[in-house]
Design an enzyme around this catalytic site. Structure first.
Site, mmCIF file in Angstrom:
data_model
loop_
_atom_site.group_PDB
_atom_site.id
_atom_site.type_symbol
_atom_site.label_atom_id
_atom_site.label_comp_id
_atom_site.label_asym_id
_atom_site.label_seq_id
_atom_site.Cartn_x
_atom_site.Cartn_y
_atom_site.Cartn_z
ATOM 1 N N ILE A 159 46.915 36.885 43.620
ATOM 2 C CA ILE A 159 45.834 37.743 44.107
ATOM 3 C C ILE A 159 44.828 36.811 44.781
ATOM 4 O O ILE A 159 44.448 35.784 44.223
ATOM 5 C CB ILE A 159 45.202 38.560 42.950
ATOM 6 C CG1 ILE A 159 44.099 39.496 43.467
ATOM 7 C CG2 ILE A 159 44.682 37.677 41.842
ATOM 8 C CD1 ILE A 159 43.572 40.460 42.394
ATOM 9 N N SER A 160 44.446 37.131 45.991
ATOM 10 C CA SER A 160 43.589 36.243 46.781
ATOM 11 C C SER A 160 42.220 36.075 46.144
ATOM 12 O O SER A 160 41.737 36.947 45.412
ATOM 13 C CB SER A 160 43.413 36.792 48.194
ATOM 14 O OG SER A 160 44.635 36.816 48.883
ATOM 15 N N GLN A 161 41.577 34.934 46.461
ATOM 16 C CA GLN A 161 40.229 34.730 45.949
ATOM 17 C C GLN A 161 39.274 35.687 46.642
ATOM 18 O O GLN A 161 39.413 35.982 47.835
ATOM 19 C CB GLN A 161 39.792 33.289 46.108
ATOM 20 C CG GLN A 161 39.599 32.801 47.507
ATOM 21 C CD GLN A 161 39.365 31.299 47.535
ATOM 22 O OE1 GLN A 161 40.307 30.526 47.591
ATOM 23 N NE2 GLN A 161 38.105 30.903 47.480
#
Length: 206
Positions: free
Chosen positions: A52-54
């Site tokens: 999951i992207s920052q």
């Protein structure tokens, strides 16, 4: 909210985007193992070997996309559904395509728990987009391609735009925004290095 302070410090200042992030509980999209880090500005592991992207990257990509309230948006690479959930607070309708069936299921469940009814999660090959729902006002690609994919460009409405990480998959990539005009496509480098998993063709059953 501590995360919002961090996002502002890292250049995410659009009020609508910050509000959408504030309304989207990132903890709903990570496993219990990583729940304590859900509000840190870091990427986190999710199922199927993905991440999951920052949040700051999510915020900057969402800002660049400049979603309007009546827009129909396509996202390629659902993951557990965090980015789609943020987009749902900004757009009229969000279609999101995920090649991992397990992730698509997790995203659908998370959106259901949060009562987000304007998102459609589809298991499929996102590199080909979703021609049956085209054209789209905005397209967001959360996987890296060596060039903006032709099938996705073709599904942009004239006047629409697409944000996509471009570059060799095992090196840093650059975010590019593509705008469709009456006469073709305009490309702009957003001068933002990122690192995403590669855009892969095909569908994974697991």
């Amino acid at each position: 909210m501590r995360l919002l302070v961090t996002l502002r410090q890292r250049g995410v200042t659009d009020a609508r985007v910050l509000t959408a992030i504030e309304r989207t509980d990132r903890a709903a999209f990570v496993s219990e193992t990583f729940a304590a880090r859900a509000y840190d500005d870091v990427p986190l592991p999710i199922a199927s070997g993905q991440t999951i992207s920052q949040p700051s990257v999510v915020g900057q990509m969402t800002t660049a996309l400049n979603v309007q309230p009546r827009d129909k948006v396509l996202e390629v690479g659902t993951g557990t559904g965090y980015q789609a959930a943020i987009l749902s607070h900004l757009a009229r309708r969000v279609y999101t395509v995920e090649r991992h069936r397990a992730l698509a299921r997790l995203a659908t469940e998370a959106h259901g728990r949060l009562g987000l009814t304007n998102i459609t999660v589809i298991t499929g090959d996102g590199s080909y987009g979703l021609p049956e729902q085209a054209p789209f006002d905005r397209i967001l690609v959360t996987a890296a391609a060596e060039d903006p994919p032709g099938p996705l460009l073709a599904q942009l409405r004239v006047g629409g735009s697409m944000v996509v990480p471009v570059g060799v998959s095992d090196h840093m990539q650059q975010l590019v925004i593509v705008r469709r005009t009456e006469s073709g496509y305009d490309y702009d480098d957003l001068n933002m290095p990122v690192r995403f998993v590669p855009l892969v063709e095909g569908v994974e059953l697991g």
